[in-house]
Design a protein around this motif. Structure first.
Motif, mmCIF file in Angstrom:
data_model
loop_
_atom_site.group_PDB
_atom_site.id
_atom_site.type_symbol
_atom_site.label_atom_id
_atom_site.label_comp_id
_atom_site.label_asym_id
_atom_site.label_seq_id
_atom_site.Cartn_x
_atom_site.Cartn_y
_atom_site.Cartn_z
ATOM 1 N N ASP A 191 0.825 -1.212 0.000
ATOM 2 C CA ASP A 191 0.000 0.000 0.000
ATOM 3 C C ASP A 191 0.858 1.260 0.000
ATOM 4 O OD1 ASP A 191 -2.411 -1.337 -0.025
ATOM 5 O OD2 ASP A 191 -2.733 -1.220 2.143
ATOM 6 N N ARG A 192 1.899 1.255 0.784
ATOM 7 C CA ARG A 192 2.710 2.463 0.968
ATOM 8 C C ARG A 192 3.749 2.653 -0.137
ATOM 9 N NH1 ARG A 192 4.882 1.180 5.610
ATOM 10 N NH2 ARG A 192 6.782 0.377 4.632
ATOM 11 N N ASP A 193 4.425 1.556 -0.503
ATOM 12 C CA ASP A 193 5.592 1.689 -1.377
ATOM 13 C C ASP A 193 5.429 1.049 -2.752
ATOM 14 O OD1 ASP A 193 6.948 2.956 0.762
ATOM 15 O OD2 ASP A 193 7.503 1.004 1.602
ATOM 16 N N GLY A 194 4.322 0.379 -2.987
ATOM 17 C CA GLY A 194 4.114 -0.253 -4.280
ATOM 18 C C GLY A 194 4.518 -1.712 -4.274
ATOM 19 N N LEU A 195 4.029 -2.438 -5.271
ATOM 20 C CA LEU A 195 4.264 -3.874 -5.347
ATOM 21 C C LEU A 195 5.740 -4.212 -5.521
ATOM 22 C CD1 LEU A 195 3.111 -6.700 -5.420
ATOM 23 C CD2 LEU A 195 2.577 -6.379 -7.845
ATOM 24 N N ALA A 196 6.463 -3.381 -6.263
ATOM 25 C CA ALA A 196 7.880 -3.659 -6.504
ATOM 26 C C ALA A 196 8.697 -3.641 -5.223
ATOM 27 C CB ALA A 196 8.446 -2.648 -7.500
ATOM 28 N N ALA A 197 8.215 -2.968 -4.194
ATOM 29 C CA ALA A 197 8.960 -2.850 -2.938
ATOM 30 C C ALA A 197 8.771 -4.061 -2.034
ATOM 31 C CB ALA A 197 8.532 -1.590 -2.184
ATOM 32 N N LEU A 198 7.839 -4.939 -2.378
ATOM 33 C CA LEU A 198 7.562 -6.082 -1.518
ATOM 34 C C LEU A 198 8.710 -7.082 -1.558
ATOM 35 C CD1 LEU A 198 5.511 -7.540 0.302
ATOM 36 C CD2 LEU A 198 4.617 -8.654 -1.754
ATOM 37 N N SER A 199 9.244 -7.409 -0.410
ATOM 38 C CA SER A 199 10.314 -8.396 -0.284
ATOM 39 C C SER A 199 10.316 -8.933 1.138
ATOM 40 C CB SER A 199 11.674 -7.771 -0.601
ATOM 41 O OG SER A 199 12.029 -6.813 0.394
ATOM 42 N N MET A 200 11.008 -10.036 1.340
ATOM 43 C CA MET A 200 11.132 -10.582 2.689
ATOM 44 C C MET A 200 11.803 -9.567 3.604
ATOM 45 S SD MET A 200 9.771 -13.658 2.679
ATOM 46 C CE MET A 200 10.494 -14.637 4.007
ATOM 47 N N ALA B 40 11.428 -5.779 8.089
ATOM 48 C CA ALA B 40 11.658 -4.444 8.660
ATOM 49 C C ALA B 40 10.352 -3.833 9.152
ATOM 50 C CB ALA B 40 12.316 -3.538 7.616
ATOM 51 N N GLU B 41 9.276 -4.057 8.407
ATOM 52 C CA GLU B 41 7.970 -3.557 8.817
ATOM 53 C C GLU B 41 7.547 -4.163 10.158
ATOM 54 O OE1 GLU B 41 4.459 -1.238 8.125
ATOM 55 O OE2 GLU B 41 6.337 -1.311 6.969
ATOM 56 N N LEU B 42 7.921 -5.404 10.364
ATOM 57 C CA LEU B 42 7.558 -6.112 11.591
ATOM 58 C C LEU B 42 8.555 -5.888 12.720
ATOM 59 C CD1 LEU B 42 6.458 -9.499 9.972
ATOM 60 C CD2 LEU B 42 4.966 -7.888 11.143
ATOM 61 N N GLY B 43 9.716 -5.330 12.383
ATOM 62 C CA GLY B 43 10.745 -5.117 13.401
ATOM 63 C C GLY B 43 11.467 -6.383 13.796
ATOM 64 N N VAL B 44 11.606 -7.314 12.849
ATOM 65 C CA VAL B 44 12.333 -8.557 13.117
ATOM 66 C C VAL B 44 13.405 -8.730 12.043
ATOM 67 C CG1 VAL B 44 10.300 -9.606 14.161
ATOM 68 C CG2 VAL B 44 10.758 -9.986 11.730
ATOM 69 N N LEU C 18 11.772 -14.026 9.771
ATOM 70 C CA LEU C 18 10.523 -14.065 9.010
ATOM 71 C C LEU C 18 10.344 -15.403 8.308
ATOM 72 C CD1 LEU C 18 8.012 -12.528 8.086
ATOM 73 C CD2 LEU C 18 9.353 -11.591 6.196
ATOM 74 N N TYR C 19 11.460 -16.056 7.957
ATOM 75 C CA TYR C 19 11.376 -17.344 7.276
ATOM 76 C C TYR C 19 10.781 -18.435 8.170
ATOM 77 C CZ TYR C 19 13.898 -15.805 3.130
ATOM 78 O OH TYR C 19 14.255 -15.175 1.961
ATOM 79 N N ARG C 20 10.660 -18.164 9.454
ATOM 80 C CA ARG C 20 9.966 -19.110 10.332
ATOM 81 C C ARG C 20 8.473 -19.147 10.042
ATOM 82 N NH1 ARG C 20 10.848 -16.865 15.978
ATOM 83 N NH2 ARG C 20 9.663 -18.723 16.582
ATOM 84 N N TYR C 21 7.974 -18.100 9.399
ATOM 85 C CA TYR C 21 6.538 -17.960 9.177
ATOM 86 C C TYR C 21 6.152 -18.018 7.704
ATOM 87 C CZ TYR C 21 6.994 -16.160 13.931
ATOM 88 O OH TYR C 21 7.299 -16.014 15.261
ATOM 89 N N VAL C 22 7.050 -17.562 6.826
ATOM 90 C CA VAL C 22 6.726 -17.437 5.401
ATOM 91 C C VAL C 22 7.877 -18.020 4.592
ATOM 92 C CG1 VAL C 22 6.120 -15.850 3.554
ATOM 93 C CG2 VAL C 22 5.439 -15.328 5.884
ATOM 94 N N ALA C 23 7.540 -18.757 3.551
ATOM 95 C CA ALA C 23 8.575 -19.420 2.759
ATOM 96 C C ALA C 23 9.328 -18.470 1.837
ATOM 97 C CB ALA C 23 7.957 -20.548 1.939
ATOM 98 N N ASP C 24 8.620 -17.551 1.195
ATOM 99 C CA ASP C 24 9.254 -16.690 0.203
ATOM 100 C C ASP C 24 8.324 -15.534 -0.152
ATOM 101 O OD1 ASP C 24 7.270 -17.940 -1.320
ATOM 102 O OD2 ASP C 24 8.673 -19.331 -2.243
ATOM 103 N N ARG C 25 8.748 -14.722 -1.127
ATOM 104 C CA ARG C 25 7.942 -13.567 -1.538
ATOM 105 C C ARG C 25 6.599 -14.003 -2.127
ATOM 106 N NH1 ARG C 25 8.580 -8.112 -5.067
ATOM 107 N NH2 ARG C 25 6.571 -8.323 -6.101
#
Length: 210
Positions: free
Chosen positions: A28-37, A42-46, A51-58
């Motif tokens: 929403d803030r930075d656009g689809l191209a900015a989405l990355s692990m 960084a958004e979550l502060g971890v 993050l790989y404990r919860y999500v496999a990839d982009r």
């Protein structure tokens, strides 16, 4: 002399919905191209590796964000309305939900097969069509036509050139394409919501059983 070993802090646990919420916030803030692990971490502060404990990839982040966009869509149609009105309302709810996150529009199309909420919406539409007498191939083609219009209209609204710019430019090309220019001039007065509704009514009119 013995030194007490300092225990390493355990990575903090994240709520189950946190990766999806953070991924959508980045889009929403930075656009689809900015989405990355890394961006979501960084958004979550971890840390990124945490993050790989919860999500496999982009790709999984994209699917989670798409599901979050669609999860709030009410799939209960107005019960006392005719079938075409019910489908119209269900489709307008999707347009409204996706319209609140225009940067995520491509995700709702690319990952709809991975979204439980998209499956629930499809089932709701099929229930309406079935009650109206659609079966077999006729029902399958009706759903395909509705999905084609829904994804195309939403994509054009949010990813194509702004309607005002396009219709303004075309309206000025009178000599070579007079009918196109006339049509564009008329279209400038139609709001996106009204245009979506009118277009869908055309599709529904073609689906109506004799």
């Amino acid at each position: 002399m013995l030194y007490a070993l300092r225990a390493m802090p355990r990575p903090r646990s994240l709520p189950p919905t946190a990766p999806a919420t953070a991924a959508l916030a980045v889009v929403d803030r930075d656009g689809l191209a900015a989405l990355s692990m890394r961006a979501v971490a960084a958004e979550l502060g971890v840390g990124t590796m945490s993050l790989y404990r919860y999500v496999a990839d982009r790709a999984e982040l994209e699917a989670l964000a798409a599901e979050l966009v669609l999860s709030g869509v009410d799939v209960v149609p107005p019960r006392n309305a005719l079938w075409d009105k019910q489908v119209l309302v269900l489709a307008e709810r999707v347009r409204e939900a996706v319209g609140r996150h225009p940067n995520a529009v491509p995700l709702t199309t690319a990952h709809r097969h991975r979204c439980p909420s998209a499956a629930r919406w499809n089932e709701a539409v099929l229930e309406v069509l079935t009650a109206a007498g659609f079966t077999g191939v006729e029902r399958a083609m009706a759903l395909r036509a509705l999905l084609g219009y829904l994804t195309g209209a939403i994509g054009l609204e949010h990813q194509g050139p702004p309607a005002g710019d396009w219709t303004g430019a075309v309206a000025g090309v009178v000599e070579d394409h007079p009918l196109l220019a006339e049509t564009a001039a008329v279209a400038r007065a139609v709001s996106p919501a009204d245009g979506f509704r009118r277009g869908l009514m055309v599709v529904l009119g073609g689906l109506r059983r004799p």
